[in-house]
Design an enzyme around this catalytic site. Structure first.
Site, PDB file in Angstrom:
ATOM      1  CG  ASP A 154     -37.103  39.117  29.821  1.00 21.39           C
ATOM      2  OD1 ASP A 154     -36.418  38.340  29.121  1.00 21.39           O
ATOM      3  OD2 ASP A 154     -38.338  39.029  29.956  1.00 21.39           O
ATOM      4  CB  SER A 174     -52.373  31.543  -3.081  1.00 17.11           C
ATOM      5  OG  SER A 174     -52.860  31.257  -4.361  1.00 17.11           O
ATOM      6  CD  GLU A 208     -41.901  24.647   5.209  1.00 15.30           C
ATOM      7  OE1 GLU A 208     -42.441  25.746   5.433  1.00 15.30           O
ATOM      8  OE2 GLU A 208     -41.175  24.432   4.225  1.00 15.30           O
ATOM      9  CE  LYS A 220     -51.954  27.648   3.756  1.00 11.72           C
ATOM     10  NZ  LYS A 220     -52.614  28.784   4.417  1.00 11.72           N
ATOM     11  CD  GLU A 236     -48.150  33.067   7.246  1.00 13.05           C
ATOM     12  OE1 GLU A 236     -47.533  33.120   6.148  1.00 13.05           O
ATOM     13  OE2 GLU A 236     -49.367  32.892   7.329  1.00 13.05           O
ATOM     14  CE  LYS A 291     -56.892  25.621   4.494  1.00 14.98           C
ATOM     15  NZ  LYS A 291     -56.912  26.868   3.946  1.00 14.98           N
ATOM     16  CB  CYS A 351     -85.851  25.103  38.244  1.00 17.84           C
ATOM     17  SG  CYS A 351     -85.264  23.570  37.499  1.00 17.84           S
ATOM     18  CB  CYS A 381     -88.358  20.936  39.476  1.00 17.16           C
ATOM     19  SG  CYS A 381     -87.338  22.091  40.424  1.00 17.16           S
ATOM     20  CB  CYS A 406     -82.668  24.362  40.174  1.00 20.89           C
ATOM     21  SG  CYS A 406     -84.027  23.506  40.987  1.00 20.89           S
TER      22      CYS A 406
HETATM   23  S1  IVH Z   1     -45.048  28.384   1.030  1.00 21.70           S
HETATM   24  C1  IVH Z   1     -45.540  29.543  -3.542  1.00 21.70           C
HETATM   25  N1  IVH Z   1     -45.093  27.606   3.526  1.00 21.70           N
HETATM   26  O1  IVH Z   1     -49.986  30.129   2.975  1.00 21.70           O
HETATM   27  C2  IVH Z   1     -46.221  29.474  -2.247  1.00 21.70           C
HETATM   28  N2  IVH Z   1     -46.732  29.162   2.788  1.00 21.70           N
HETATM   29  O2  IVH Z   1     -51.550  30.005   0.256  1.00 21.70           O
HETATM   30  C3  IVH Z   1     -45.302  29.805  -1.135  1.00 21.70           C
HETATM   31  N3  IVH Z   1     -48.268  29.872   4.574  1.00 21.70           N
HETATM   32  O3  IVH Z   1     -50.278  33.308   2.412  1.00 21.70           O
HETATM   33  C4  IVH Z   1     -45.940  29.591   0.159  1.00 21.70           C
HETATM   34  N4  IVH Z   1     -47.366  28.690   6.187  1.00 21.70           N
HETATM   35  O4  IVH Z   1     -48.309  32.938   3.935  1.00 21.70           O
HETATM   36  C5  IVH Z   1     -45.675  28.366   2.584  1.00 21.70           C
HETATM   37  N5  IVH Z   1     -44.992  26.852   5.728  1.00 21.70           N
HETATM   38  C6  IVH Z   1     -45.559  27.618   4.780  1.00 21.70           C
HETATM   39  C7  IVH Z   1     -46.664  28.438   5.055  1.00 21.70           C
HETATM   40  C8  IVH Z   1     -47.240  29.187   4.029  1.00 21.70           C
HETATM   41  C9  IVH Z   1     -48.321  29.550   5.876  1.00 21.70           C
HETATM   42  C10 IVH Z   1     -49.204  30.796   3.898  1.00 21.70           C
HETATM   43  C11 IVH Z   1     -48.537  31.856   3.109  1.00 21.70           C
HETATM   44  C12 IVH Z   1     -49.522  32.212   2.042  1.00 21.70           C
HETATM   45  C13 IVH Z   1     -50.413  31.037   1.994  1.00 21.70           C
HETATM   46  C14 IVH Z   1     -50.306  30.370   0.645  1.00 21.70           C
END
Ligand code: IVH
Length: 673
Positions: A35, A84, A115, A117, A175, A315, A409, A412, A427
């Site tokens: 660093d 989403s 991957e 999430k 992200e 999930k 206590c 007791c 106690c």
């Molecule tokens: S792919 C078309 N990959 O999940 C959708 N999203 O509900 C493209 N997220 O807010 C999303 N990890 O930020 C993708 N490995 C990942 C992810 C990811 C987290 C989040 C993303 C978004 C939400 C989608």
């Protein structure tokens, strides 16, 4: 003065070097320099730029410290919406996703990329001519906020990309998050500064990203992971796996946990593997994402409403839930520790129904200020016991009263005590309290205490559960007939136990003191106390200062002895033990030396004739003290063979050093022990 060619070149080299080290650190997790060295490069560059402002460029790593505050964030329209993902909450739903994909494609086996999430915030990064020009939040998916100056401070986001036809114009999506460790450190810092603590890494990351003053963002340890591209760029890729590899190659951090897998079985195995390691990952995740690998197939599958058909989030059960505190109970542990426990309205957290959460101790209870009726966030991570993370203060009912530990206590009725520097209240009815019964009996019967042969934990369990024995005194009233009815207790073993109990009645004072299980009084202290006071009565009567006159007894030990003998329940048990016939020899108290003539000795190394204990006893018999370490208060160091650092320290301090013979001569005036 304008920069010369050499200086311009140096600035360019420094910029490249610094960014290369950024990539090594954040994308490769393999730093090459310390660093300190990194800071030195950065300082050299910023000095150059200050002297020659024309050398400053937008992609300079010196720009990562943040800029002047904005009045507001500008709006950024996403050219392709940031969508989403659909959710699969269990295996069935994950299987249904794979089935839909296969049917829509008319394919048998489909390859996927899986991957983690990330539990952070989605952002989009735009590069023009290889330079980072704009970063935006997801917002409502159609438009987000321009957080470019904040994202410039995130060191894992490249400010420039290596030249390449596919990277000149590029939109990367991914992200922003905070590592858990960094989050803990940030919260500790906030706590120290009296600032507000964040509930979780996601909130902390969101707070950092939405600062109008990017100099504040720069101080938040934010990270970035890329997981895809937007409308532009990376034209040469045919699969999502290639996209990720290419992103990694040009300097973006891409998650090392990604995998290319065939069919739903591969995905489910991945889900289980990541799930098992979830707690050990440095960042929080709330699931895994499955994406069809082939990009042409992704196109064919397209989108439904606001989510792609080619991807889904599988999930994990949420680790945090909101529920209500129905009551606060107190548990008394085997050692007398009082633990407040919140009784909760049952709620499913992390896949398990939670009805209780520990509040650990009084301090924690006070800090979180949990009250009956409160709405609270409960967390249960992995195998960890459920915990209350925070209280929703705004949802508190009027009139909810703070919780206080009782003085007695709850089991007791003995006094509850708490040391000044201790977090835990206890106690004090160690010999009497039903919660501590088994522990007290086992300790009492132990080899180094009363040494009652054959009284092990199985037997103690039975004796307590059948209510044959409540306190150690009851042991001496047991009859063969009562014992013979117990599991694994034949006539013979019952007789043996009674004989062992009979034998135990003749004991020694130090063993008896140790057997009482007084907190902070181990075998050695018990011996010192027996020696110093000579009799039980004198010990029981001693006040804290009289106790502290005993060797190695400080205020904490003195206090716990007083608390123990101050509890009438314990005195009652001791009275019954003596009635049952427990006896030992007593001696007078150790001779008090005329004030000011007691000396402090320290023993080190192996003596020729005396053991360490014998030497100590000899010194104490003469009214002197033995200390554990050499200090200015030490009068003599008695050194035997292999004496170590204590001897060296004695010499350094100029303290008199004796050998065994010298010690005996000094104390007794003759030469043989
Ligand atoms: S792919 C078309 N990959 O999940 C959708 N999203 O509900 C493209 N997220 O807010 C999303 N990890 O930020 C993708 N490995 C990942 C992810 C990811 C987290 C989040 C993303 C978004 C939400 C989608």
């Amino acid at each position: 003065m304008a920069a010369d060619r050499r200086q311009a070149l140096r600035a360019e080299v420094l910029r490249r070097e610094i960014e290369r080290h950024n990539r090594l650190y954040y994308a490769g997790d393999a730093p090459e320099i310390t660093d300190l060295e990194y800071d030195r490069l950065l300082r050299e560059l910023s000095d150059l730029e200050r002297r020659h402002p024309e050398l400053l460029s937008a992609d300079s790593p010196t720009q990562r410290v943040g800029a002047a505050p904005l009045a507001a964030f500008a709006e950024v329209r996403h050219r392709t919406p940031m969508l989403s993902l659909g959710n699969a909450l269990d295996e069935q739903e994950a299987r249904a996703f794979d089935r839909r994909v296969r049917e829509a494609l008319g394919e048998e086996g489909v390859e996927y990329v899986a991957e983690p999430k990330f539990d952070g915030l989605a952002i989009s990064l735009r590069y023009r001519d290889g330079l980072f020009v704009q970063g935006a939040t997801r917002g409502d998916g159609a438009a987000g906020e321009d957080v470019t100056s904040n994202l410039r401070t995130v060191r894992s986001i490249p400010l420039s990309l290596p030249r390449g036809a596919d990277t000149a114009d590029l939109e990367v999506r991914g992200e922003v998050l905070m590592y858990r460790e960094a989050f803990e450190r940030l919260n500790a810092r906030q706590r120290q500064a009296g600032g507000k603590e964040f509930a979780n890494p996601r909130n902390a990351a969101a707070g950092g990203l939405r600062q109008l003053d990017s100099r504040i963002t720069a101080r938040r340890p934010l990270r970035f992971f890329a997981y895809g591209v937007g409308d532009a760029g990376l034209t040469g890729c045919a699969t999502h796996a290639q996209v990720l590899d290419r992103l990694e190659a040009v300097g973006f951090p891409v998650c090392a946990e990604r995998a290319t897998l065939l069919g739903i079985d591969g995905l489910l195995r991945y889900y289980a593997q990541i799930g098992a390691r979830r707690e050990r990952l440095p960042y929080a995740i709330d699931g895994v994402v499955y994406k069809v690998n082939r990009l042409d197939w992704q196109q064919r599958l397209g989108f439904v409403s606001r989510a792609p058909r080619f991807a889904i989030a599988h999930k994990y059960p949420a680790e945090e839930q909101v529920t209500e505190v129905l009551g606060i109970d107190l548990q008394v542990g085997r050692t007398g520790a009082l633990t407040p426990v919140a009784r909760l309205k049952p709620v499913s957290v992390g896949g398990v129904t939670v009805t209780n959460a520990t509040l650990h101790n009084e301090e924690e209870l006070r800090r979180k200020d949990v009250r009956v009726g409160d709405t609270v966030v409960v967390r249960r991570a992995g195998d960890v016991i459920p915990e209350i993370v925070s209280v929703r203060a705004q949802a508190r009912r009027a009139g909810a009263r703070p919780f206080h530990l009782p003085r007695q206590c709850p089991i007791c009725g003995s006094a509850v005590v708490r040391g000044e520097d201790e977090a835990i209240a206890r106690c004090s009815g160690g010999l009497y309290c039903p919660a501590q019964r088994k522990q007290a009996l086992l300790h009492f019967a132990g080899r180094r205490a009363m040494d009652i042969d054959g009284l092990g934990d199985k037997l103690v369990d039975q004796l307590v559960e059948r209510d044959l024995v409540r306190t150690p005194a009851d042991l001496f009233g047991l009859a063969t007939a009562q014992l013979a009815g117990l599991e694994r207790m034949a006539q013979k073993s019952a007789e043996n136990l009674l004989a062992a109990l009979e034998r135990a009645k003749r004991t020694r004072l130090d063993r008896f003191i140790f057997a009482l299980g007084i907190r902070n009084v181990g075998e050695g202290t018990a011996r010192d106390l027996a020696h110093h006071f000579g009799g039980l009565e004198r010990l029981m009567q001693a006040d804290e200062s009289a106790l502290q006159a005993a060797p190695d007894v400080g205020p904490i030990v003195a206090r716990s002895i007083r608390q123990f003998f101050g509890e009438p329940h314990n005195l009652e048990v001791i009275r019954k033990l003596r009635e049952a016939g427990l006896a030992w020899e007593e001696s007078g108290p150790a001779p008090a030396r005329p004030a000011g003539t007691a000396r402090v000795f320290v023993l080190t190394g192996t003596l020729e004739h005396l053991s360490r204990d014998q030497a100590k006893a000899l010194i104490e018999r003469h009214g002197h003290k033995v200390a554990g370490s050499v200090s200015k208060q030490t009068d003599y160091v008695v050194a035997g063979a292999q004496a170590g650092s204590k001897l060296a320290r004695a010499r350094a301090l100029g303290i008199a050093v004796l050998d065994e013979q010298g010690l005996i001569e000094l104390l007794e005036g003759h030469t043989h022990p």
